[in-house]
Design an enzyme around this catalytic site. Structure first.
Site, PDB file in Angstrom:
ATOM      1  N   TYR A  82      -2.870   2.296   2.179  1.00  0.00           N
ATOM      2  CA  TYR A  82      -1.906   2.486   1.497  1.00  0.00           C
ATOM      3  C   TYR A  82      -1.307   3.623   2.304  1.00  0.00           C
ATOM      4  O   TYR A  82      -0.393   3.791   3.034  1.00  0.00           O
ATOM      5  CB  TYR A  82      -1.387   2.151   0.389  1.00  0.00           C
ATOM      6  CG  TYR A  82       0.823   1.842   0.321  1.00  0.00           C
ATOM      7  CD1 TYR A  82       0.752   0.437   1.423  1.00  0.00           C
ATOM      8  CD2 TYR A  82       1.061   2.320  -0.325  1.00  0.00           C
ATOM      9  CE1 TYR A  82       2.366   0.602   1.227  1.00  0.00           C
ATOM     10  CE2 TYR A  82       2.711   2.557   0.806  1.00  0.00           C
ATOM     11  CZ  TYR A  82       2.959   1.935   1.139  1.00  0.00           C
ATOM     12  OH  TYR A  82       4.422   1.810   1.265  1.00  0.00           O
TER      13      TYR A  82
ATOM     14  N   LYS B 187       0.236   4.723   6.009  1.00  0.00           N
ATOM     15  CA  LYS B 187       1.767   5.406   6.128  1.00  0.00           C
ATOM     16  C   LYS B 187       1.783   6.299   6.692  1.00  0.00           C
ATOM     17  O   LYS B 187       2.321   6.920   8.043  1.00  0.00           O
ATOM     18  CB  LYS B 187       2.600   5.830   4.997  1.00  0.00           C
ATOM     19  CG  LYS B 187       2.706   4.179   4.354  1.00  0.00           C
ATOM     20  CD  LYS B 187       4.327   3.861   5.395  1.00  0.00           C
ATOM     21  CE  LYS B 187       4.378   2.023   4.873  1.00  0.00           C
ATOM     22  NZ  LYS B 187       5.804   1.161   5.515  1.00  0.00           N
TER      23      LYS B 187
END
Length: 344
Positions: free
Chosen positions: A213, A217
């Site tokens: 994750y 990003k």
């Protein structure tokens, strides 16, 4: 005002230094009560729950004329829209289907915007995924988090730019705000040396459930750095917003067992409310001006990108990621779209 690209990178570690400062020693800022969004049209993706829904509510509280709730599940979107319509009966609130795991759905959504809207002022790309288990999108074959958080979000960003440029009023540039996470500071990005880069994320043996994750990003920040060099702030103001650690969202909905119990306890102690978290979206998309173009906004203030981006290695990876991503998007004739946005 100094832009994110010109600021020195953070030197303090994210945990605990920046995290404690962000969560406990930063005062929230909400738009002035006089903020009036009458006649404006906005879309918010992933807006049937959590931060997206609260952002929708805050936009409508400032007299937004027309809101498009862009969601994967039309039924869930209609349930959210129904509650908002009762609260804001004077606004037009519509539910449009958008599945961020599908390139076809992203293209269809953008085409519908271009065809049906005579005006578009604000687009807030909030939809995201934080699954801890490896899985791939049936439509593309790419790892799910990277597909939703990076690939589809960047594709939608590119498709929205000419629409926002064309459909925002003269003298009032369209606004594109993309939700990021400064967990990107902690990203190990272990596959960064793989050539080619993007296919490495689709390998189950290289999947790191704790790092995927943050890295997804970080990829968005690397791409937006270069994308915003091709867009004039007089046409569309593009920025990234970091909402902080927020409770009341469904981002970690797939986490279970003891980890979920610990996470919920941690949230109860340190997380922001969705009202405060969504105010960061409002600040980036409504309050901040052209000075925020190409910037990361954290704690309602222009902040640096992740430190990796300022290094020689980071700039080389940024170039490689840019080229691979444009090649991934060749089915939309991406070079023609970007060529129409050039600032010179």
């Amino acid at each position: 005002m100094t832009s994110s690209k010109e600021l020195p990178p953070f030197t303090s570690p994210f945990f605990p230094n920046l995290f404690i400062k962000n969560q406990f020693f930063t005062k929230p800022r909400f738009p002035p009560q006089s903020t009036n969004l009458s006649d404006k049209v906005a879309i918010v993706t992933g807006s049937n729950t959590g931060l997206g829904l609260e952002c929708a509510r805050q936009l409508l509280s400032h007299k937004l004329s027309r809101l498009i709730i862009a969601v994967r599940s039309s039924a869930k979107g209609e349930a959210a829209a129904s509650s908002l319509r009762k609260q804001f009966p004077k606004s037009s609130i519509e539910v449009w289907q958008l599945d961020m795991s599908s390139y076809d759905s992203v293209q269809a959504f953008a085409a519908r915007l271009d065809k049906e809207l005579s005006r578009l002022d604000v687009a807030i790309l909030n939809a995201g995924m934080g699954r801890a288990a490896f899985g791939t999108s049936p439509d593309t074959g790419h790892e799910e988090n990277v597909q939703v958080n990076y690939l589809s979000t960047m594709l939608l960003s590119i498709l929205l730019l000419p629409i926002l440029k064309k459909k925002s009023p003269v003298g009032f540039p369209g606004r594109l705000t993309i939700v990021t996470s400064m967990l990107s500071i902690t990203a190990k990005f272990a596959v960064k040396s793989e050539v080619p880069l993007l296919p490495a994320f689709d390998r189950a043996d290289l999947f790191d459930p704790l790092d995927n994750y943050p890295t997804s990003k970080l990829l968005g920040q690397l791409f937006i750095w270069k994308l915003t060099d091709m867009v004039s702030a007089d046409d569309v103001v593009v920025n990234l917003v970091e909402p902080g650690f927020v409770k009341g969202t469904e981002l970690q909905r797939d986490i279970g067992g003891a980890t979920r119990i610990i996470l919920n306890l941690f949230k109860s102690i340190s997380a922001r409310s969705v009202k405060v978290g969504a105010s960061t979206y409002m600040d980036a998309a409504i309050v901040k001006g052209k000075e925020s173009h190409g910037c990361v906004i954290m704690n309602w203030t222009i902040a640096p990108y992740a430190p990796f981006q300022y290094t020689a290695e980071g700039k080389e990876i940024m170039k490689r990621l840019w080229e691979e991503t444009l090649n991934e998007f060749k089915f939309i004739d991406v070079n023609s779209i970007l060529g129409s946005l050039k600032t010179v």
